[in-house]
Design a protein around this motif. Structure first.
Motif, short mmCIF file in Angstrom:
data_model
loop_
_atom_site.label_atom_id
_atom_site.label_comp_id
_atom_site.label_asym_id
_atom_site.label_seq_id
_atom_site.Cartn_x
_atom_site.Cartn_y
_atom_site.Cartn_z
N LYS B 162 0.84 -1.19 0.00
CA LYS B 162 0.00 0.00 0.00
C LYS B 162 0.87 1.23 0.00
N VAL B 163 0.34 2.29 -0.61
CA VAL B 163 1.12 3.52 -0.77
C VAL B 163 1.52 4.11 0.59
N THR B 164 0.72 3.85 1.62
CA THR B 164 0.97 4.48 2.91
C THR B 164 2.04 3.77 3.73
N GLU B 165 2.78 2.89 3.12
CA GLU B 165 3.78 2.16 3.90
C GLU B 165 5.21 2.35 3.43
N GLY B 166 5.40 3.13 2.39
CA GLY B 166 6.75 3.35 1.92
C GLY B 166 7.31 2.14 1.20
N SER B 167 8.64 2.06 1.09
CA SER B 167 9.25 0.96 0.34
C SER B 167 9.11 -0.35 1.09
N THR B 168 9.01 -1.44 0.32
CA THR B 168 8.69 -2.73 0.92
C THR B 168 9.62 -3.84 0.42
N VAL B 169 9.65 -4.93 1.18
CA VAL B 169 10.33 -6.15 0.76
C VAL B 169 9.23 -7.17 0.48
N SER B 170 9.33 -7.89 -0.63
CA SER B 170 8.27 -8.86 -0.91
C SER B 170 8.82 -10.21 -1.32
N ILE B 171 8.04 -11.25 -1.12
CA ILE B 171 8.39 -12.60 -1.59
C ILE B 171 7.17 -13.23 -2.24
N ASN B 172 7.40 -14.25 -3.05
CA ASN B 172 6.31 -15.04 -3.58
C ASN B 172 6.35 -16.40 -2.91
N TYR B 173 5.18 -16.97 -2.67
CA TYR B 173 5.15 -18.29 -2.05
C TYR B 173 3.95 -19.04 -2.61
N LEU B 216 9.66 -14.72 4.37
CA LEU B 216 9.76 -13.26 4.30
C LEU B 216 10.60 -12.72 5.46
N LEU B 217 10.40 -13.30 6.64
CA LEU B 217 11.14 -12.84 7.82
C LEU B 217 12.63 -13.14 7.71
N LYS B 218 12.98 -14.17 6.91
CA LYS B 218 14.40 -14.47 6.66
C LYS B 218 15.08 -13.28 6.00
N GLU B 219 14.34 -12.59 5.14
CA GLU B 219 14.89 -11.42 4.44
C GLU B 219 15.29 -10.33 5.43
N PHE B 220 14.65 -10.34 6.59
CA PHE B 220 14.98 -9.36 7.64
C PHE B 220 15.92 -9.98 8.67
N GLU B 221 16.39 -11.19 8.39
CA GLU B 221 17.21 -11.95 9.33
C GLU B 221 16.58 -12.01 10.72
N ALA B 222 15.27 -12.13 10.73
CA ALA B 222 14.56 -12.21 12.01
C ALA B 222 14.70 -13.62 12.57
N ASP B 223 14.56 -13.69 13.90
CA ASP B 223 14.68 -14.96 14.60
C ASP B 223 13.28 -15.35 15.09
N VAL B 224 12.65 -16.31 14.41
CA VAL B 224 11.29 -16.71 14.79
C VAL B 224 11.36 -17.62 16.02
N VAL B 225 10.99 -17.09 17.18
CA VAL B 225 11.12 -17.86 18.43
C VAL B 225 9.82 -18.57 18.81
N ALA B 226 8.69 -18.18 18.20
CA ALA B 226 7.42 -18.84 18.52
C ALA B 226 6.43 -18.64 17.38
N ILE B 227 5.58 -19.65 17.20
CA ILE B 227 4.48 -19.57 16.24
C ILE B 227 3.22 -20.00 16.97
N GLY B 228 2.22 -19.13 16.96
CA GLY B 228 0.96 -19.47 17.63
C GLY B 228 -0.21 -19.37 16.67
N VAL B 229 -1.02 -20.44 16.59
CA VAL B 229 -2.24 -20.39 15.78
C VAL B 229 -3.42 -20.73 16.67
N LEU B 230 -4.49 -19.97 16.51
CA LEU B 230 -5.67 -20.23 17.32
C LEU B 230 -6.21 -21.62 17.01
#
Lengths: 269, 269
Positions: B162-173, B216-230
């Protein structure tokens, strides 16, 4: 249970159940105390809540009566909060193409979102709102914050129907800023006919999106009793198509060329 | 200020500032009381919170110390809440094409969403989560509820920039259920490199969406420490591509033909 323990437990209970009628017998049974003691506890809590500027306890007399926490943020407190928000928004680095403003960081802070919700809920407390309606995506956290203080459900209008929502009602509308024809959908079973609705969104320019929501809500014969937008900005090309709304901040004199911007408190004050 | 007034005010303050260190001098100055009195107040609040099953106060010693409200919902309380949720979900009228389940009504209730958030926050309290990430649309309210208890910001992955978010990183999956190629985007300035991330979503079948978020989070070198789904449900056609996650409810034996369904508590218990 001792008074000191009851005060902690009851304060927690009331804060977690805003805008909800709680009977005195409920407190009496839960905390094993006489009704007279509970009444004294509630008087202490009520006075403290008022002095903290976070609302008051409303007593409803009679057999079906009880007490209700009305979370009304004090005007002074709201103004302080909004002044600080204006300062943060008045940063030219936030300017985006088209005169939009980057606000995702603020909207990503749960505490900020919760305060915004409390301010809107305070403003709309007397309107008997039955459901808060917003459009995906950015208005969603604000809508939940408002709804949690008003103790009503949230309904989310989408731009694309999803398989997980069953049959839907949809309309087409012209977006104010892009002048494209867009679609909005709402699941059929999401809203009962004639419901009193409060519309919440994060940003409004000409108001095309909000107008679209109003059109869609007409299909449900909903009664739109309030419209709240966090930020409003002028649209240079188009006149505003929504007239009755409450805004918390107002973005003016956007000068993309010279990277300047002014942010003031909105029409709530 | 009297003890009874302080207990109300401090209980409110702590509940509104979960997972946040508050110094004793702050309380002492705000409520005009000696540190020893404040300590006694905190002991009363701590004991009451624990007995109510809503968490505890953690004391941090030293010059930079203070007290922190850790909102840990008691196991028994969580189980009661989830049992009631399973009962509500185990209704064949909720069945939608493709083995999906209509949950929008539950997800539209702020109080329900808040409790779900508290349960996840209790489970992930020790993981030092720095940011909660979700994908538009339905996971958003849950993500905010978790984040508010953990006192961290929320970042929303979108399917369209969206235009209101500035530049973005994207992936296809590749989406698990539809096997279509889809896009996910995240604004560049939304996440710092190496952040400890918790992913929250409402529903998981094969897990394609969550896997996409991880990519996508790999692109930010983020460390996924937990995944929660209802809610998690089996996918008849595809094997699950996500292995480490926490679910609150589990949907099994979906029989669209005979309109039957079973809902149990998820892998949290």
């Amino acid at each position: 249970m001792k008074r000191s323990d009851r005060l902690v437990a009851m304060t927690h209970y009331l804060i977690e159940h805003p805008s909800q009628l709680v009977s005195l017998p409920f407190f009496s049974e839960t905390y094993h105390a006489a009704k007279s003691s509970i009444s004294e506890d509630l008087a202490i809590i009520n006075q403290r809540f008022q002095e903290e500027g976070i609302g008051y306890l409303e007593s409803i007399a009679g057999a079906a009566g009880g007490v209700k926490y009305v979370p009304e943020m004090a005007k002074e407190k709201s103004q302080q909060f909004l002044d600080a928000m204006c300062d943060r928004l008045e940063d030219s680095n936030r300017l985006l193409p088209g005169g939009y403003l980057f606000m995702s960081d603020l909207l990503g802070e749960p505490a900020t979102v919760r305060k915004v919700g409390q301010i809107f809920a305070s403003a709309f407390a007397k309107l008997d709102v039955e459901v808060v309606v917003t459009v995906a995506t950015k208005g969603i956290p604000l809508a939940y914050a408002v709804a949690s203080f008003l103790n009503v459900p949230v309904v989310i209008v989408r731009r694309d129907p999803k398989v997980t929502e069953g049959s839907t009602v949809s309309i087409n509308y012209v977006s104010g800023s892009s002048r494209k024809i867009q679609t909005m959908v709402l699941p059929k079973r999401s809203l009962r006919e004639g419901a009193k609705v409060c519309i919440i969104d994060d940003f409004m320019k000409a108001g095309g999106t909000i107008n679209g929501m109003k059109e869609l809500l007409k299909e449900f014969e909903a009664d739109v009793v309030a419209i709240g937008v966090l930020a409003e900005a002028e649209d240079e090309e188009e006149e505003r198509v929504v007239d009755q709304y409450t805004s918390l901040v107002q973005i003016t004199n956007v000068d993309v060329k010279n990277k300047k911007i002014e942010v003031h408190k909105g029409n709530l004050f």
